[in-house]
Design a protein around this motif. Structure first.
Motif, PDB file in Angstrom:
ATOM      1  N   LYS A  72     -10.486  22.716  59.373  1.00 56.98           N
ATOM      2  CA  LYS A  72     -10.461  21.307  59.740  1.00 56.98           C
ATOM      3  C   LYS A  72     -10.688  20.444  58.496  1.00 56.98           C
ATOM      4  O   LYS A  72     -11.597  20.703  57.700  1.00 56.98           O
ATOM      5  N   THR A  73      -9.853  19.444  58.326  1.00 64.96           N
ATOM      6  CA  THR A  73      -9.972  18.535  57.186  1.00 64.96           C
ATOM      7  C   THR A  73      -9.616  17.137  57.666  1.00 64.96           C
ATOM      8  O   THR A  73      -8.462  16.861  58.001  1.00 64.96           O
ATOM      9  N   ASP A  74     -10.601  16.262  57.718  1.00 73.91           N
ATOM     10  CA  ASP A  74     -10.349  14.873  58.117  1.00 73.91           C
ATOM     11  C   ASP A  74     -10.130  13.973  56.912  1.00 73.91           C
ATOM     12  O   ASP A  74      -9.304  13.062  56.950  1.00 73.91           O
ATOM     13  N   ILE A  75     -10.891  14.222  55.856  1.00 68.05           N
ATOM     14  CA  ILE A  75     -10.835  13.385  54.651  1.00 68.05           C
ATOM     15  C   ILE A  75     -10.755  14.288  53.437  1.00 68.05           C
ATOM     16  O   ILE A  75     -11.490  15.272  53.340  1.00 68.05           O
ATOM     17  N   VAL A  76      -9.857  13.951  52.514  1.00 68.25           N
ATOM     18  CA  VAL A  76      -9.830  14.611  51.211  1.00 68.25           C
ATOM     19  C   VAL A  76     -10.271  13.580  50.177  1.00 68.25           C
ATOM     20  O   VAL A  76      -9.630  12.540  50.008  1.00 68.25           O
ATOM     21  N   ALA A  77     -11.382  13.857  49.526  1.00 65.33           N
ATOM     22  CA  ALA A  77     -11.896  12.979  48.476  1.00 65.33           C
ATOM     23  C   ALA A  77     -11.397  13.515  47.132  1.00 65.33           C
ATOM     24  O   ALA A  77     -11.624  14.684  46.808  1.00 65.33           O
ATOM     25  N   VAL A  78     -10.722  12.667  46.379  1.00 57.77           N
ATOM     26  CA  VAL A  78     -10.069  13.129  45.149  1.00 57.77           C
ATOM     27  C   VAL A  78     -10.683  12.482  43.920  1.00 57.77           C
ATOM     28  O   VAL A  78     -11.114  11.330  43.940  1.00 57.77           O
ATOM     29  N   CYS A  79     -10.708  13.251  42.844  1.00 62.16           N
ATOM     30  CA  CYS A  79     -11.019  12.724  41.526  1.00 62.16           C
ATOM     31  C   CYS A  79      -9.731  12.096  41.010  1.00 62.16           C
ATOM     32  O   CYS A  79      -8.812  12.800  40.599  1.00 62.16           O
ATOM     33  N   ASN A  80      -9.638  10.802  41.071  1.00 64.30           N
ATOM     34  CA  ASN A  80      -8.386  10.081  40.854  1.00 64.30           C
ATOM     35  C   ASN A  80      -8.166   9.648  39.416  1.00 64.30           C
ATOM     36  O   ASN A  80      -7.257   8.867  39.133  1.00 64.30           O
ATOM     37  N   THR A  81      -8.988  10.140  38.499  1.00 57.21           N
ATOM     38  CA  THR A  81      -8.785   9.828  37.090  1.00 57.21           C
ATOM     39  C   THR A  81      -8.662  11.133  36.298  1.00 57.21           C
ATOM     40  O   THR A  81      -9.056  12.199  36.766  1.00 57.21           O
ATOM     41  N   GLY A  82      -8.111  11.026  35.091  1.00 52.45           N
ATOM     42  CA  GLY A  82      -8.052  12.149  34.182  1.00 52.45           C
ATOM     43  C   GLY A  82      -7.165  13.286  34.659  1.00 52.45           C
ATOM     44  O   GLY A  82      -6.275  13.115  35.493  1.00 52.45           O
ATOM     45  N   ARG A  83      -7.425  14.472  34.120  1.00 50.62           N
ATOM     46  CA  ARG A  83      -6.566  15.625  34.366  1.00 50.62           C
ATOM     47  C   ARG A  83      -6.518  16.054  35.830  1.00 50.62           C
ATOM     48  O   ARG A  83      -5.445  16.433  36.328  1.00 50.62           O
ATOM     49  N   PRO A  84      -7.649  16.016  36.565  1.00 51.49           N
ATOM     50  CA  PRO A  84      -7.556  16.389  37.982  1.00 51.49           C
ATOM     51  C   PRO A  84      -6.608  15.481  38.769  1.00 51.49           C
ATOM     52  O   PRO A  84      -5.810  15.969  39.576  1.00 51.49           O
ATOM     53  N   GLY A  85      -6.702  14.173  38.544  1.00 59.53           N
ATOM     54  CA  GLY A  85      -5.819  13.252  39.249  1.00 59.53           C
ATOM     55  C   GLY A  85      -4.366  13.499  38.925  1.00 59.53           C
ATOM     56  O   GLY A  85      -3.494  13.528  39.814  1.00 59.53           O
ATOM     57  N   LEU A  86      -4.064  13.695  37.651  1.00 58.24           N
ATOM     58  CA  LEU A  86      -2.690  13.948  37.234  1.00 58.24           C
ATOM     59  C   LEU A  86      -2.161  15.240  37.832  1.00 58.24           C
ATOM     60  O   LEU A  86      -1.015  15.305  38.305  1.00 58.24           O
ATOM     61  N   ALA A  87      -2.984  16.280  37.835  1.00 56.94           N
ATOM     62  CA  ALA A  87      -2.548  17.571  38.357  1.00 56.94           C
ATOM     63  C   ALA A  87      -2.233  17.494  39.852  1.00 56.94           C
ATOM     64  O   ALA A  87      -1.259  18.095  40.322  1.00 56.94           O
ATOM     65  N   MET A  88      -3.054  16.772  40.614  1.00 62.81           N
ATOM     66  CA  MET A  88      -2.808  16.688  42.046  1.00 62.81           C
ATOM     67  C   MET A  88      -1.527  15.928  42.380  1.00 62.81           C
ATOM     68  O   MET A  88      -0.785  16.311  43.289  1.00 62.81           O
ATOM     69  N   LEU A  89      -1.247  14.881  41.655  1.00 63.66           N
ATOM     70  CA  LEU A  89      -0.061  14.082  41.958  1.00 63.66           C
ATOM     71  C   LEU A  89       1.219  14.691  41.394  1.00 63.66           C
ATOM     72  O   LEU A  89       2.314  14.392  41.864  1.00 63.66           O
ATOM     73  N   GLY A  90       1.102  15.556  40.405  1.00 63.88           N
ATOM     74  CA  GLY A  90       2.280  16.146  39.788  1.00 63.88           C
ATOM     75  C   GLY A  90       2.702  17.428  40.487  1.00 63.88           C
ATOM     76  O   GLY A  90       1.883  18.216  40.940  1.00 63.88           O
ATOM     77  N   GLY A  91       3.984  17.624  40.622  1.00 64.85           N
ATOM     78  CA  GLY A  91       4.506  18.893  41.126  1.00 64.85           C
ATOM     79  C   GLY A  91       4.616  19.042  42.624  1.00 64.85           C
ATOM     80  O   GLY A  91       5.382  19.867  43.114  1.00 64.85           O
TER      81      GLY A  91
END
Length: 214
Positions: free
Chosen positions: A44-63
């Motif tokens: 179960k996943t209601d909310i995904v909290a993301v690190c939206n800056t730096g390399r983690p943010g770029l990696a999640m949005l890319g690909g």
């Protein structure tokens, strides 16, 4: 009148076998970034909290792999943990103190917001005031030099301040308070232990020495 809720905050660390059913039974389940807790930590996943800056943010949005993952597909909200303006203000200082973190403050909030809106998900940015208050509160626990609190701790502080009511049961799983060297994990553990002692939250299971933080 809203009744008592169980709010489960699930880090990306070790979740003991058998915990998945308990996590999935919660009223609200928050996971982080690539949601490595999915599996032994339930689904179960209601909310995904993301690190939206730096390399983690770029990696999640890319690909596209993050966007199409099962946890993100199930989530009804995306939260950005870092406020762009605050991190932009940190850039000049970090260029001097941590030159290797030259892309740390790059802000991908717009990309996460665009994805959330285009897929009919809620979108939210954790207020900068939460981060600032957390820095103040952590000072009481003698942190080693650090750059920022972990995303997990920011979300814990945000939920206690802005989401949970006094009647809600806030539960942590998958938090080992270890990981990236520039998060103040030892102080974060003491901070969470103090909250638990005051009854503000509880851990689903005791910590193990091999746990990994959010």
């Amino acid at each position: 009148m809203q009744g008592r809720r169980v709010i489960m905050i699930v880090g990306n660390g070790e979740v003991p076998d058998g915990a998945g059913a308990t996590i999935d039974a919660a009223d609200l389940v928050v996971r982080f970034n690539d949601c490595r807790s999915v599996g032994s930590g339930g689904r179960k996943t209601d909310i995904v909290a993301v690190c939206n800056t730096g390399r983690p943010g770029l990696a999640m949005l890319g690909g596209g792999r993050w966007k199409t993952s099962s946890a993100v597909r199930k989530a009804r909200e995306i939260w950005c943990v870092r406020t762009g303006a605050k991190f932009a203000a940190m850039r000049a200082t970090l260029a001097k103190t941590h030159p290797d973190l030259d892309d740390f403050c790059d802000d991908y909030t717009v990309g996460f917001e665009s994805f959330s809106r285009s897929t009919n998900r809620g979108f939210r940015i954790v207020p900068a005031a939460v981060h600032e208050q957390l820095d103040h509160d952590l000072a009481r626990f003698s942190p080693d030099p650090y750059v920022v609190p972990s995303s997990g701790l920011v979300v814990i502080a945000d939920i206690l301040s802005n989401v949970a009511t006094a009647d809600d049961d806030v539960v942590l799983a998958g938090f080992g308070h270890v990981g990236w060297q520039w998060h103040p994990f030892a102080a974060e553990r003491r901070y969470v232990d103090a909250l638990a002692a005051r009854g503000r939250l509880r851990r689903l299971h005791p910590l193990s020495s091999s746990s990994q933080g959010a």
